[in-house]
Design an enzyme around this catalytic site. Sequence first.
Site, PDB file in Angstrom:
ATOM      1  N   ASP A 163      -1.075   1.400  -4.485  1.00 12.63           N
ATOM      2  CA  ASP A 163      -2.137   0.438  -4.829  1.00 12.63           C
ATOM      3  C   ASP A 163      -3.479   1.137  -5.003  1.00 12.63           C
ATOM      4  O   ASP A 163      -4.528   0.484  -5.069  1.00 12.63           O
ATOM      5  CB  ASP A 163      -2.223  -0.719  -3.839  1.00 12.63           C
ATOM      6  CG  ASP A 163      -2.550  -0.277  -2.430  1.00 12.63           C
ATOM      7  OD1 ASP A 163      -2.437   0.933  -2.142  1.00 12.63           O
ATOM      8  OD2 ASP A 163      -2.912  -1.129  -1.600  1.00 12.63           O
ATOM      9  N   ASP A 214      -2.112   6.548  -3.763  1.00  9.90           N
ATOM     10  CA  ASP A 214      -0.941   5.787  -3.307  1.00  9.90           C
ATOM     11  C   ASP A 214      -0.680   4.619  -4.281  1.00  9.90           C
ATOM     12  O   ASP A 214      -1.457   4.401  -5.211  1.00  9.90           O
ATOM     13  CB  ASP A 214      -1.121   5.344  -1.839  1.00  9.90           C
ATOM     14  CG  ASP A 214      -2.154   4.265  -1.663  1.00  9.90           C
ATOM     15  OD1 ASP A 214      -3.029   4.133  -2.531  1.00  9.90           O
ATOM     16  OD2 ASP A 214      -2.107   3.543  -0.648  1.00  9.90           O
ATOM     17  N   ASP A 230      -5.636   2.829  -3.280  1.00  9.38           N
ATOM     18  CA  ASP A 230      -6.832   2.743  -2.438  1.00  9.38           C
ATOM     19  C   ASP A 230      -6.975   4.004  -1.590  1.00  9.38           C
ATOM     20  O   ASP A 230      -8.021   4.257  -1.016  1.00  9.38           O
ATOM     21  CB  ASP A 230      -6.879   1.452  -1.609  1.00  9.38           C
ATOM     22  CG  ASP A 230      -5.661   1.228  -0.751  1.00  9.38           C
ATOM     23  OD1 ASP A 230      -4.744   2.065  -0.763  1.00  9.38           O
ATOM     24  OD2 ASP A 230      -5.633   0.198  -0.038  1.00  9.38           O
ATOM     25  N   SER A 275       0.817  -1.209   0.000  1.00  7.32           N
ATOM     26  CA  SER A 275       0.000   0.000   0.000  1.00  7.32           C
ATOM     27  C   SER A 275       0.857   1.268   0.000  1.00  7.32           C
ATOM     28  O   SER A 275       1.633   1.487  -0.915  1.00  7.32           O
ATOM     29  CB  SER A 275      -0.947  -0.054   1.198  1.00  7.32           C
ATOM     30  OG  SER A 275      -2.005   0.831   0.989  1.00  7.32           O
TER      31      SER A 275
HETATM   32  O1  LIG Z   1      -3.009   2.479  11.411  1.00 11.44           O
HETATM   33  P1  LIG Z   1      -2.606   1.262  10.629  1.00 11.44           P
HETATM   34  O2  LIG Z   1      -2.872  -0.002  11.346  1.00 11.44           O
HETATM   35  O3  LIG Z   1      -1.223   1.409  10.087  1.00 11.44           O
HETATM   36  O4  LIG Z   1      -3.571   1.275   9.387  1.00 11.44           O
HETATM   37  C1  LIG Z   1      -3.744   2.417   8.606  1.00 11.44           C
HETATM   38  C2  LIG Z   1      -4.495   2.033   7.347  1.00 11.44           C
HETATM   39  O5  LIG Z   1      -3.705   1.103   6.657  1.00 11.44           O
HETATM   40  C3  LIG Z   1      -4.230   0.571   5.464  1.00 11.44           C
HETATM   41  O6  LIG Z   1      -4.380   1.599   4.534  1.00 11.44           O
HETATM   42  C4  LIG Z   1      -5.550  -0.086   5.740  1.00 11.44           C
HETATM   43  O7  LIG Z   1      -6.125  -0.551   4.554  1.00 11.44           O
HETATM   44  C5  LIG Z   1      -6.467   0.902   6.398  1.00 11.44           C
HETATM   45  O8  LIG Z   1      -7.686   0.292   6.659  1.00 11.44           O
HETATM   46  C6  LIG Z   1      -5.849   1.454   7.650  1.00 11.44           C
HETATM   47  O9  LIG Z   1      -6.644   2.443   8.193  1.00 11.44           O
END
Ligand SMILES: O=P(O)(O)OC[C@H]1O[C@H](O)[C@H](O)[C@@H](O)[C@@H]1O
Length: 548
Positions: free
Chosen positions: A295, A293, A297, A140
């Site tokens: 990927d 970003d 999303d 990501s």
């Molecule tokens: O705070 P973290 O656990 O690093 O996650 C932060 C983000 O990471 C990714 O983008 C996930 O898909 C999100 O759903 C999440 O909010």
Amino acid sequence: MDINQKYNLWLTFDDETKKELESVTDKKEIEDRFYKDLEFGTGGLRGIMGAGTNRMNSYTVGKASLGFAKYLKDKYDGEISVVIACDSRLNSRAFEWDSARVFASQGIKVYAYTQIVPVPMLSFATRYLHCNAGVMITASHNPKEYNGYKAYDNTGCQLCTNDAKEVLSYINAIDDYSSVYNDVKTVDEYISDGMIVGIYDELFDEFIKAVKTQSLYNEHSELKIVYTPLHGTGNVPVRKVLEDKIVYVVKEQEEPNGNFPTVVSPNPEDRKALTLGIELAKEKDADIVLGTDPDCDRVGVAVKHNGEYVLLTGNQTGALLVNFVLTIKKDSLNSKSTLVKTIVTSELGANIGRSFGLQVEETLTGFKYIGDKINKFETSGEREFVIGYEESYGYLVGTHARDKDGVVSSMLVCEMAAWYKNQGKTLVDGLNEIYDKYGYYLDFLDSFVLKGKDGAEKIQNLMVEFRNIGNELLPDIKEIVDFKDGIRDLPKENVLKYIFNVGSWMAVRPSGTEPKIKVYYSIVDPDKSKAKARLEEIRQTISSIINA
Ligand SMILES: O=P(O)(O)OC[C@H]1O[C@H](O)[C@H](O)[C@@H](O)[C@@H]1O
């Protein structure tokens, strides 16, 4: 097996692995590579690339795929299929093929994207092709050293707590990393056997069609947009959905490149990621800048307002989108209409939703939980999903995917900006109107990076320390919600949320995607300078504890 034994075993795997490991002289680095196996976090397995059990490499990817394949074979009868995709990161394509070969070796049919695609296109394909599972090779928004493995179920939703635990138990039951490619044939052999099938064109067209059904505003507008895919997968699909608009693409960031050479971090949350986009916007006098970003999303947005480019936070973009989507859709909303957000996302968007009569559901951090809600709504028929979002720049409108979608979000942000422009307003004017109506919310995030095994321990110790300090932490804590105890129907999670007076709150949690402890603040005060002063006061207290 202790760290040394694991290290010595890995020296025997292949020449390249041996050479790499022998070149590592720092003991701490060896320890970090072997002290644990990769685990499922907020967004699947994620780690730095390199040799070791706690690293992303062919062996860990192969083992994850073998475990996932065995789980699927126990769960489903008959023909089983998976869809696999990857982003533009270094080694992503190789890991996609590694994974495809392992699934195929287990008799599982693999649909493999032959071009890089965004996360929502993988989620969409899982549903469209009626596959039993999906895999997206991506880390990501993480820095270039990372890669990862997002695992999806048959609904196109990332595996939630229980399924992830079960799959992990299958993965952990394989104790010999070096054996995962035994009896595995080449990609070409599986292609000629019909076990691996390349996909792209049809899926691309169908995905774009699905995204376009979410379009809400198409009046002519002179809105000028700068877009940057930040060297990732957004370039083709995002430009496709914006094809009838005035769009300038940041040339230096257009081509996929896993070294992300023009940014420190390809994360739209990082202000610097949009620097080149803003430069181009100044040259073209653009109204907004969008960045997705790798990927695709997440989406970051900057807005020209009074001659300056203002970066919106994820909470601000989310609130604006909620207001826009609900205003346009208001006649089709009903008592089942629901907005979903996470426990660390501002209440602003939720309150806008409530004012339109929407029900609001909260989940833990991770879009998989929002995807899971959509599935539950569909099964029970009791709710209808309208919009879901997180403060971390991820939004979804529509149910074509069960993960956040930077393509549909880019399209809707541009339509919303055009809608405001045609009223003589900018997105910042729109936001100010929202603050006037719903109150001022100062939402802010601090992240403290603590790397390696020591960092991970320090993060866990800090969570213990915060629990010990309790409400001595700050003078006006009304309540501490400890999600470790299991709150409502949410899975137990290591998160503390501090509730202050008049709707303000703060939350602390370890990141599940990066070596960070994150602190979220939401200060509600009609007086902006008071809100700012209060925020700074709390931030100081927290950082003095974390940096001690
Ligand atoms: O705070 P973290 O656990 O690093 O996650 C932060 C983000 O990471 C990714 O983008 C996930 O898909 C999100 O759903 C999440 O909010």
